[in-house]
Design a protein around this motif. Sequence first.
Motif, PDB file in Angstrom:
ATOM      1  N   THR A 114      -5.449   0.661  -4.011  1.00 20.38           N
ATOM      2  CA  THR A 114      -5.154   0.899  -2.552  1.00 20.38           C
ATOM      3  C   THR A 114      -6.586   0.662  -1.653  1.00 20.38           C
ATOM      4  O   THR A 114      -6.686   0.115  -0.751  1.00 20.38           O
ATOM      5  CB  THR A 114      -4.954   2.435  -2.116  1.00 20.38           C
ATOM      6  OG1 THR A 114      -3.763   3.038  -3.024  1.00 20.38           O
ATOM      7  CG2 THR A 114      -4.746   2.771  -0.884  1.00 20.38           C
ATOM      8  N   ILE A 115      -7.719   1.188  -2.498  1.00 18.81           N
ATOM      9  CA  ILE A 115      -8.891   0.660  -1.711  1.00 18.81           C
ATOM     10  C   ILE A 115      -9.057  -0.565  -1.559  1.00 18.81           C
ATOM     11  O   ILE A 115      -9.410  -1.124  -0.549  1.00 18.81           O
ATOM     12  CB  ILE A 115     -10.133   1.308  -2.401  1.00 18.81           C
ATOM     13  CG1 ILE A 115     -10.084   3.058  -2.251  1.00 18.81           C
ATOM     14  CG2 ILE A 115     -11.490   1.105  -2.039  1.00 18.81           C
ATOM     15  CD1 ILE A 115     -10.903   3.817  -3.310  1.00 18.81           C
ATOM     16  N   PHE A 116      -8.866  -1.504  -2.633  1.00 20.00           N
ATOM     17  CA  PHE A 116      -8.848  -2.966  -2.700  1.00 20.00           C
ATOM     18  C   PHE A 116      -8.023  -3.426  -1.447  1.00 20.00           C
ATOM     19  O   PHE A 116      -8.626  -4.376  -0.745  1.00 20.00           O
ATOM     20  CB  PHE A 116      -8.454  -3.597  -4.069  1.00 20.00           C
ATOM     21  CG  PHE A 116      -8.757  -4.925  -4.189  1.00 20.00           C
ATOM     22  CD1 PHE A 116      -9.681  -5.556  -3.900  1.00 20.00           C
ATOM     23  CD2 PHE A 116      -7.446  -5.783  -3.838  1.00 20.00           C
ATOM     24  CE1 PHE A 116      -9.675  -7.084  -3.910  1.00 20.00           C
ATOM     25  CE2 PHE A 116      -7.415  -7.189  -3.848  1.00 20.00           C
ATOM     26  CZ  PHE A 116      -8.475  -7.782  -3.796  1.00 20.00           C
ATOM     27  N   VAL A 171       0.617   4.116  -2.829  1.00 19.67           N
ATOM     28  CA  VAL A 171       0.313   5.486  -2.575  1.00 19.67           C
ATOM     29  C   VAL A 171       1.645   6.583  -2.973  1.00 19.67           C
ATOM     30  O   VAL A 171       1.346   7.538  -3.412  1.00 19.67           O
ATOM     31  CB  VAL A 171       0.138   5.491  -1.196  1.00 19.67           C
ATOM     32  CG1 VAL A 171       0.109   7.150  -0.705  1.00 19.67           C
ATOM     33  CG2 VAL A 171      -1.154   5.032  -0.652  1.00 19.67           C
ATOM     34  N   TYR A 190      -4.342   3.410  -9.495  1.00 17.83           N
ATOM     35  CA  TYR A 190      -3.761   3.151  -8.302  1.00 17.83           C
ATOM     36  C   TYR A 190      -4.389   3.511  -7.013  1.00 17.83           C
ATOM     37  O   TYR A 190      -4.192   2.652  -5.845  1.00 17.83           O
ATOM     38  CB  TYR A 190      -2.286   4.100  -8.095  1.00 17.83           C
ATOM     39  CG  TYR A 190      -1.085   3.547  -8.946  1.00 17.83           C
ATOM     40  CD1 TYR A 190      -0.782   2.264  -8.927  1.00 17.83           C
ATOM     41  CD2 TYR A 190      -0.637   4.542  -9.874  1.00 17.83           C
ATOM     42  CE1 TYR A 190       0.379   1.748  -9.661  1.00 17.83           C
ATOM     43  CE2 TYR A 190       0.475   4.035 -10.468  1.00 17.83           C
ATOM     44  CZ  TYR A 190       0.820   2.653 -10.599  1.00 17.83           C
ATOM     45  OH  TYR A 190       2.113   2.303 -11.262  1.00 17.83           O
ATOM     46  N   LEU A 191      -5.436   4.241  -7.139  1.00 20.13           N
ATOM     47  CA  LEU A 191      -6.373   4.431  -5.979  1.00 20.13           C
ATOM     48  C   LEU A 191      -7.238   3.409  -5.542  1.00 20.13           C
ATOM     49  O   LEU A 191      -7.631   2.832  -4.665  1.00 20.13           O
ATOM     50  CB  LEU A 191      -7.178   5.760  -6.249  1.00 20.13           C
ATOM     51  CG  LEU A 191      -8.399   6.036  -5.046  1.00 20.13           C
ATOM     52  CD1 LEU A 191      -7.601   6.613  -3.753  1.00 20.13           C
ATOM     53  CD2 LEU A 191      -9.092   7.281  -5.787  1.00 20.13           C
ATOM     54  N   SER A 192      -7.979   2.459  -6.875  1.00 24.46           N
ATOM     55  CA  SER A 192      -8.689   1.345  -6.697  1.00 24.46           C
ATOM     56  C   SER A 192      -7.738   0.260  -5.864  1.00 24.46           C
ATOM     57  O   SER A 192      -8.370  -0.469  -5.287  1.00 24.46           O
ATOM     58  CB  SER A 192      -9.335   1.231  -8.101  1.00 24.46           C
ATOM     59  OG  SER A 192      -8.183   0.577  -9.005  1.00 24.46           O
ATOM     60  N   THR A 211      -7.108  -2.333   1.313  1.00 29.97           N
ATOM     61  CA  THR A 211      -7.745  -1.760   2.434  1.00 29.97           C
ATOM     62  C   THR A 211      -8.924  -2.490   2.776  1.00 29.97           C
ATOM     63  O   THR A 211      -8.980  -3.230   4.020  1.00 29.97           O
ATOM     64  CB  THR A 211      -8.023  -0.395   2.469  1.00 29.97           C
ATOM     65  OG1 THR A 211      -7.042   0.793   2.047  1.00 29.97           O
ATOM     66  CG2 THR A 211      -8.826   0.173   3.868  1.00 29.97           C
ATOM     67  N   VAL A 212      -9.647  -2.876   1.912  1.00 29.55           N
ATOM     68  CA  VAL A 212     -10.853  -3.649   2.107  1.00 29.55           C
ATOM     69  C   VAL A 212     -10.539  -5.265   2.263  1.00 29.55           C
ATOM     70  O   VAL A 212     -10.994  -6.006   3.212  1.00 29.55           O
ATOM     71  CB  VAL A 212     -11.885  -3.417   1.087  1.00 29.55           C
ATOM     72  CG1 VAL A 212     -12.866  -4.459   1.168  1.00 29.55           C
ATOM     73  CG2 VAL A 212     -12.398  -2.199   1.152  1.00 29.55           C
ATOM     74  N   VAL A 261       0.872  -1.345   0.017  1.00 25.40           N
ATOM     75  CA  VAL A 261      -0.097   0.032  -0.186  1.00 25.40           C
ATOM     76  C   VAL A 261       0.923   1.106  -0.152  1.00 25.40           C
ATOM     77  O   VAL A 261       0.637   2.293  -0.481  1.00 25.40           O
ATOM     78  CB  VAL A 261      -1.003  -0.182   1.185  1.00 25.40           C
ATOM     79  CG1 VAL A 261      -1.851   1.266   1.460  1.00 25.40           C
ATOM     80  CG2 VAL A 261      -2.020  -1.105   1.084  1.00 25.40           C
TER      81      VAL A 261
END
Length: 133
Positions: free
Chosen positions: A97-99, A32, A93-95, A101-102, A28
Amino acid sequence: IVSVLLLLEIGPAAIVGIVTMFLIVPMVQYVVKRMMILRKLRAQAADERVESISTMLSGIRFTKLNRYEERFFVRVMERRKREVRLLRTELFYLSLTIFATVASPVLASAFTFITYSLIGPEDGEGQHVLTPS
């Protein structure tokens, strides 16, 4: 607190979940860092596009008299395409990171319970903590 409770309740199998959570952190961080670099590049691309449009608008009379609209349009669209390409990459890249995290708690839980079921109960009673009595 949750990690300590898991260690007390299911024993060493909880370590697998804790390690899984810690292994996801560097990924992550890398994503980021790349996303921040892309954000700076995208801001520069947007500034170039806005500057080009401002230049054309400030010399609109000259642009119209010499029929330079098409040249300016092509120039602005090239800069816009670059900006959109950078934006799409940044959103990818944002997706990620969200993936991460979840998905990280789900993966940690799955690995913990798989490990627990494979190594068996620690107390030798023959029954798992998670099995109803």
